[in-house]
Every structure is written in C-alpha cells, then in structure tokens.
Design a protein around this motif. Structure first.
Motif, PDB file in Angstrom:
ATOM      1  N   ARG A 102     -16.227   3.677  11.528  1.00 26.55           N
ATOM      2  CA  ARG A 102     -14.889   3.345  12.244  1.00 26.55           C
ATOM      3  C   ARG A 102     -14.276   3.962  13.885  1.00 26.55           C
ATOM      4  NH1 ARG A 102     -13.900   4.797   6.652  1.00 26.55           N
ATOM      5  NH2 ARG A 102     -13.156   3.208   5.954  1.00 26.55           N
ATOM      6  N   GLU A 103     -15.239   5.132  14.326  1.00 28.35           N
ATOM      7  CA  GLU A 103     -15.556   5.473  15.300  1.00 28.35           C
ATOM      8  C   GLU A 103     -15.884   4.306  16.748  1.00 28.35           C
ATOM      9  OE1 GLU A 103     -15.078   9.410  17.591  1.00 28.35           O
ATOM     10  OE2 GLU A 103     -16.624   8.954  15.821  1.00 28.35           O
ATOM     11  N   LEU A 113      -8.370  -2.318  12.692  1.00 26.93           N
ATOM     12  CA  LEU A 113      -9.632  -2.090  11.430  1.00 26.93           C
ATOM     13  C   LEU A 113      -8.257  -1.269  10.586  1.00 26.93           C
ATOM     14  CD1 LEU A 113     -11.009   0.501  14.126  1.00 26.93           C
ATOM     15  CD2 LEU A 113     -11.816  -1.487  13.389  1.00 26.93           C
ATOM     16  N   ALA A 114      -6.973  -1.149  10.925  1.00 23.31           N
ATOM     17  CA  ALA A 114      -7.084  -0.590   9.728  1.00 23.31           C
ATOM     18  C   ALA A 114      -5.909  -1.523   8.679  1.00 23.31           C
ATOM     19  CB  ALA A 114      -5.574   1.048   9.510  1.00 23.31           C
ATOM     20  N   VAL A 115      -5.017  -2.459   9.061  1.00 29.04           N
ATOM     21  CA  VAL A 115      -5.349  -3.587   8.462  1.00 29.04           C
ATOM     22  C   VAL A 115      -6.508  -4.107   7.953  1.00 29.04           C
ATOM     23  CG1 VAL A 115      -3.739  -5.525   8.925  1.00 29.04           C
ATOM     24  CG2 VAL A 115      -2.545  -3.816   9.996  1.00 29.04           C
ATOM     25  N   TYR A 116      -6.924  -4.582   8.927  1.00 33.92           N
ATOM     26  CA  TYR A 116      -8.135  -5.003   7.797  1.00 33.92           C
ATOM     27  C   TYR A 116      -8.602  -4.011   6.514  1.00 33.92           C
ATOM     28  CZ  TYR A 116     -12.851  -6.954   7.312  1.00 33.92           C
ATOM     29  OH  TYR A 116     -14.024  -6.898   6.370  1.00 33.92           O
ATOM     30  N   GLU A 126      -0.156  12.726  18.795  1.00 37.39           N
ATOM     31  CA  GLU A 126       0.619  12.601  17.687  1.00 37.39           C
ATOM     32  C   GLU A 126       1.493  11.536  17.353  1.00 37.39           C
ATOM     33  OE1 GLU A 126       0.632  14.569  15.252  1.00 37.39           O
ATOM     34  OE2 GLU A 126      -1.445  15.657  15.112  1.00 37.39           O
ATOM     35  N   GLU A 127       2.049  10.870  18.832  1.00 34.37           N
ATOM     36  CA  GLU A 127       3.139  10.389  18.956  1.00 34.37           C
ATOM     37  C   GLU A 127       2.536   8.857  18.600  1.00 34.37           C
ATOM     38  OE1 GLU A 127       6.661  10.198  19.259  1.00 34.37           O
ATOM     39  OE2 GLU A 127       6.055  12.684  19.024  1.00 34.37           O
ATOM     40  N   ALA A 128       1.408   8.006  18.842  1.00 29.30           N
ATOM     41  CA  ALA A 128       0.440   7.323  18.082  1.00 29.30           C
ATOM     42  C   ALA A 128       0.557   7.236  16.676  1.00 29.30           C
ATOM     43  CB  ALA A 128      -0.550   7.148  18.790  1.00 29.30           C
ATOM     44  N   ALA A 129      -0.121   8.549  15.968  1.00 31.19           N
ATOM     45  CA  ALA A 129      -0.241   8.102  14.803  1.00 31.19           C
ATOM     46  C   ALA A 129       0.781   7.717  14.381  1.00 31.19           C
ATOM     47  CB  ALA A 129      -0.487   9.947  14.830  1.00 31.19           C
ATOM     48  N   LYS A 130       2.521   8.771  14.983  1.00 25.62           N
ATOM     49  CA  LYS A 130       3.662   8.348  14.426  1.00 25.62           C
ATOM     50  C   LYS A 130       3.442   6.860  13.829  1.00 25.62           C
ATOM     51  CE  LYS A 130       4.872  13.038  15.153  1.00 25.62           C
ATOM     52  NZ  LYS A 130       6.795  13.321  15.675  1.00 25.62           N
ATOM     53  N   PHE A 131       3.756   6.247  15.010  1.00 25.84           N
ATOM     54  CA  PHE A 131       3.953   4.744  15.030  1.00 25.84           C
ATOM     55  C   PHE A 131       3.020   4.215  14.382  1.00 25.84           C
ATOM     56  CE2 PHE A 131       2.685   0.893  17.006  1.00 25.84           C
ATOM     57  CZ  PHE A 131       3.881   0.300  17.353  1.00 25.84           C
ATOM     58  N   ILE A 132       1.861   4.259  14.577  1.00 24.52           N
ATOM     59  CA  ILE A 132       1.241   3.895  13.332  1.00 24.52           C
ATOM     60  C   ILE A 132       0.960   3.688  11.641  1.00 24.52           C
ATOM     61  CG2 ILE A 132      -2.047   3.769  12.797  1.00 24.52           C
ATOM     62  CD1 ILE A 132      -2.396   4.286  16.279  1.00 24.52           C
ATOM     63  N   ASN A 133       0.855   5.345  11.679  1.00 22.39           N
ATOM     64  CA  ASN A 133       1.870   5.353  10.083  1.00 22.39           C
ATOM     65  C   ASN A 133       3.179   4.796   9.579  1.00 22.39           C
ATOM     66  OD1 ASN A 133       1.398   7.006   7.528  1.00 22.39           O
ATOM     67  ND2 ASN A 133       3.066   7.939   8.417  1.00 22.39           N
ATOM     68  N   GLY A 134       3.975   4.295  10.544  1.00 22.31           N
ATOM     69  CA  GLY A 134       5.189   3.695  10.345  1.00 22.31           C
ATOM     70  C   GLY A 134       4.699   2.210   9.587  1.00 22.31           C
ATOM     71  N   ILE A 135       3.657   1.919  10.808  1.00 19.56           N
ATOM     72  CA  ILE A 135       3.387   0.358  10.361  1.00 19.56           C
ATOM     73  C   ILE A 135       2.538   0.172   9.031  1.00 19.56           C
ATOM     74  CG2 ILE A 135       1.941  -1.194  11.517  1.00 19.56           C
ATOM     75  CD1 ILE A 135       3.245  -0.739  14.159  1.00 19.56           C
ATOM     76  N   LEU A 136       1.255   1.228   8.941  1.00 17.88           N
ATOM     77  CA  LEU A 136       0.548   1.203   7.671  1.00 17.88           C
ATOM     78  C   LEU A 136       1.633   1.837   6.636  1.00 17.88           C
ATOM     79  CD1 LEU A 136      -2.726   2.402   9.749  1.00 17.88           C
ATOM     80  CD2 LEU A 136      -1.421   0.171   9.359  1.00 17.88           C
ATOM     81  N   GLY A 137       1.812   2.205   6.725  1.00 15.48           N
ATOM     82  CA  GLY A 137       2.771   2.895   6.000  1.00 15.48           C
ATOM     83  C   GLY A 137       4.019   1.364   4.767  1.00 15.48           C
ATOM     84  N   GLN A 138       4.584   0.600   5.957  1.00 19.43           N
ATOM     85  CA  GLN A 138       5.676  -0.479   5.662  1.00 19.43           C
ATOM     86  C   GLN A 138       4.428  -0.984   5.203  1.00 19.43           C
ATOM     87  OE1 GLN A 138       7.920  -2.266   8.635  1.00 19.43           O
ATOM     88  NE2 GLN A 138       8.409  -3.628   7.682  1.00 19.43           N
ATOM     89  N   ASN A 187      -4.268   4.406   0.879  1.00 21.05           N
ATOM     90  CA  ASN A 187      -4.392   5.881   1.444  1.00 21.05           C
ATOM     91  C   ASN A 187      -5.679   5.977   2.243  1.00 21.05           C
ATOM     92  OD1 ASN A 187      -6.281   6.610  -0.656  1.00 21.05           O
ATOM     93  ND2 ASN A 187      -4.863   8.203  -1.171  1.00 21.05           N
ATOM     94  N   VAL A 188      -6.730   5.575   2.215  1.00 21.55           N
ATOM     95  CA  VAL A 188      -7.767   6.306   2.831  1.00 21.55           C
ATOM     96  C   VAL A 188      -8.003   5.412   3.878  1.00 21.55           C
ATOM     97  CG1 VAL A 188     -10.438   5.748   2.960  1.00 21.55           C
ATOM     98  CG2 VAL A 188      -8.859   6.969   0.805  1.00 21.55           C
ATOM     99  N   ALA A 189      -7.883   3.938   4.271  1.00 21.52           N
ATOM    100  CA  ALA A 189      -7.448   3.675   6.107  1.00 21.52           C
ATOM    101  C   ALA A 189      -6.079   3.636   6.711  1.00 21.52           C
ATOM    102  CB  ALA A 189      -7.503   1.892   5.353  1.00 21.52           C
ATOM    103  N   ILE A 190      -5.394   4.758   5.448  1.00 17.18           N
ATOM    104  CA  ILE A 190      -4.082   4.830   6.485  1.00 17.18           C
ATOM    105  C   ILE A 190      -4.225   6.042   7.083  1.00 17.18           C
ATOM    106  CG2 ILE A 190      -2.008   5.710   6.679  1.00 17.18           C
ATOM    107  CD1 ILE A 190      -1.728   3.307   4.389  1.00 17.18           C
ATOM    108  N   ASN A 191      -5.473   6.953   6.477  1.00 20.26           N
ATOM    109  CA  ASN A 191      -5.442   8.620   6.566  1.00 20.26           C
ATOM    110  C   ASN A 191      -6.155   8.552   7.741  1.00 20.26           C
ATOM    111  OD1 ASN A 191      -3.822   9.974   5.205  1.00 20.26           O
ATOM    112  ND2 ASN A 191      -5.077  10.136   3.622  1.00 20.26           N
ATOM    113  N   GLU A 192      -7.418   7.682   7.407  1.00 25.16           N
ATOM    114  CA  GLU A 192      -8.910   7.836   9.208  1.00 25.16           C
ATOM    115  C   GLU A 192      -8.362   6.929  10.574  1.00 25.16           C
ATOM    116  OE1 GLU A 192     -12.155   8.330   8.518  1.00 25.16           O
ATOM    117  OE2 GLU A 192     -10.908   9.298   6.784  1.00 25.16           O
ATOM    118  N   ALA A 193      -7.609   5.738   9.517  1.00 31.92           N
ATOM    119  CA  ALA A 193      -6.764   5.401  11.343  1.00 31.92           C
ATOM    120  C   ALA A 193      -5.344   6.807  11.779  1.00 31.92           C
ATOM    121  CB  ALA A 193      -5.564   3.669  11.066  1.00 31.92           C
TER     122      ALA A 193
END
Length: 138
Positions: free
Chosen positions: A7-8, A85-88, A115-127, A99-105
């Motif tokens: 993924r990296e 990547l995560a949405v794919y 950290e702020e980007a991680a929160k933003f990404i988490n919100g979108i992927l969680g939705q 949950n694996v795709a989200i956690n890895e992202a």
C-alpha cells in the motif's frame, strides 16, 4: 508479504504519477527498486495502482460526493491518493475487509500527512463504509 508495504509503495507511485507527471509504470518500478520492495509486495502495489487508475473516475466521484464542501483538487496530493487507494479497496476488493482498508489508510495518513488528515480520511471512509453497510441491510 507485507500488504502495508504494498500500500505504501502504491501511494508513493500514485503520488509521483500525479504530482510529477511521471509515467505510472516507471514510477512503480522506480519505487520498488529504490526501496527494495519484495516481489509479493510489488505485485500487490501493482494491483492497487492499476485498479485505482482503471476505476479512477468512479473513485473520484465517490470521494467528491463524500467530501462535502471539499473540491477533490483542494485536497493534499497525499490525502487524495490515500483516499483513492482505500476507496478502491472498499469498493473493488471484496477480499479486504472495510475496517482493514480504513485502518491501513489511517496508519499511512499518520505517517505521510498527520493526525488532522487521518481524522478527515477516517470521516470520509467511515461514511462510505456505513453507506455500504446500510445497502446490505436494506
């Protein structure tokens, strides 16, 4: 095999391709060689990169729909490509649990963006994950 390394590697490849306008296959080969990526991790990265590129229009549409009040072009390059990547993986890789795709992202976001980007990404992927779960339950 380290899927996280794959993924990296995929993230670094997509970043180079988009920001530097580097040929996708060249960027992938360069990244794999530069960081001595194993063949298994390189193949996983290749599958991710090719999948993201093949489905990019639909992926970007999904991100744009979920990132309310954010234009996709306004997102930081690394955040945009992490989301791709995560949405794919969530939409096109049923063997990868959401949950694996989200956690890895999120882990990659913390390393490459913060950290702020991680929160933003988490919100979108969680939705997205909630929407898909609601579709299954309907």
């Amino acid at each position: 095999m380290s899927r996280r390394l794959g993924r990296e590697t995929a993230l670094q490849t997509l970043f180079q391709h988009e920001l530097g306008r580097v040929d996708l296959q060249f960027a992938l080969t360069y990244t794999c060689e530069e960081f001595s990526v194993s063949e298994q991790a390189a193949q996983f990265a290749r599958n991710l990169v090719e999948g993201v590129e093949k489905n990019r229009e639909a992926i970007d549409h999904t991100i744009g729909r979920l990132a309310v009040e954010w234009n996709l072009s306004r997102l930081a390059n690394v955040d945009r490509n992490l989301l791709r990547l995560a949405v794919y993986e969530i939409l096109y890789s049923p063997e990868v649990p959401n949950n694996v795709a989200i956690n890895e992202a999120l882990e990659l976001a913390k390393i490459y963006s913060g950290e702020e980007a991680a929160k933003f990404i988490n919100g979108i992927l969680g939705q997205l994950a909630r929407e898909l779960q609601n579709q299954v339950q309907s």
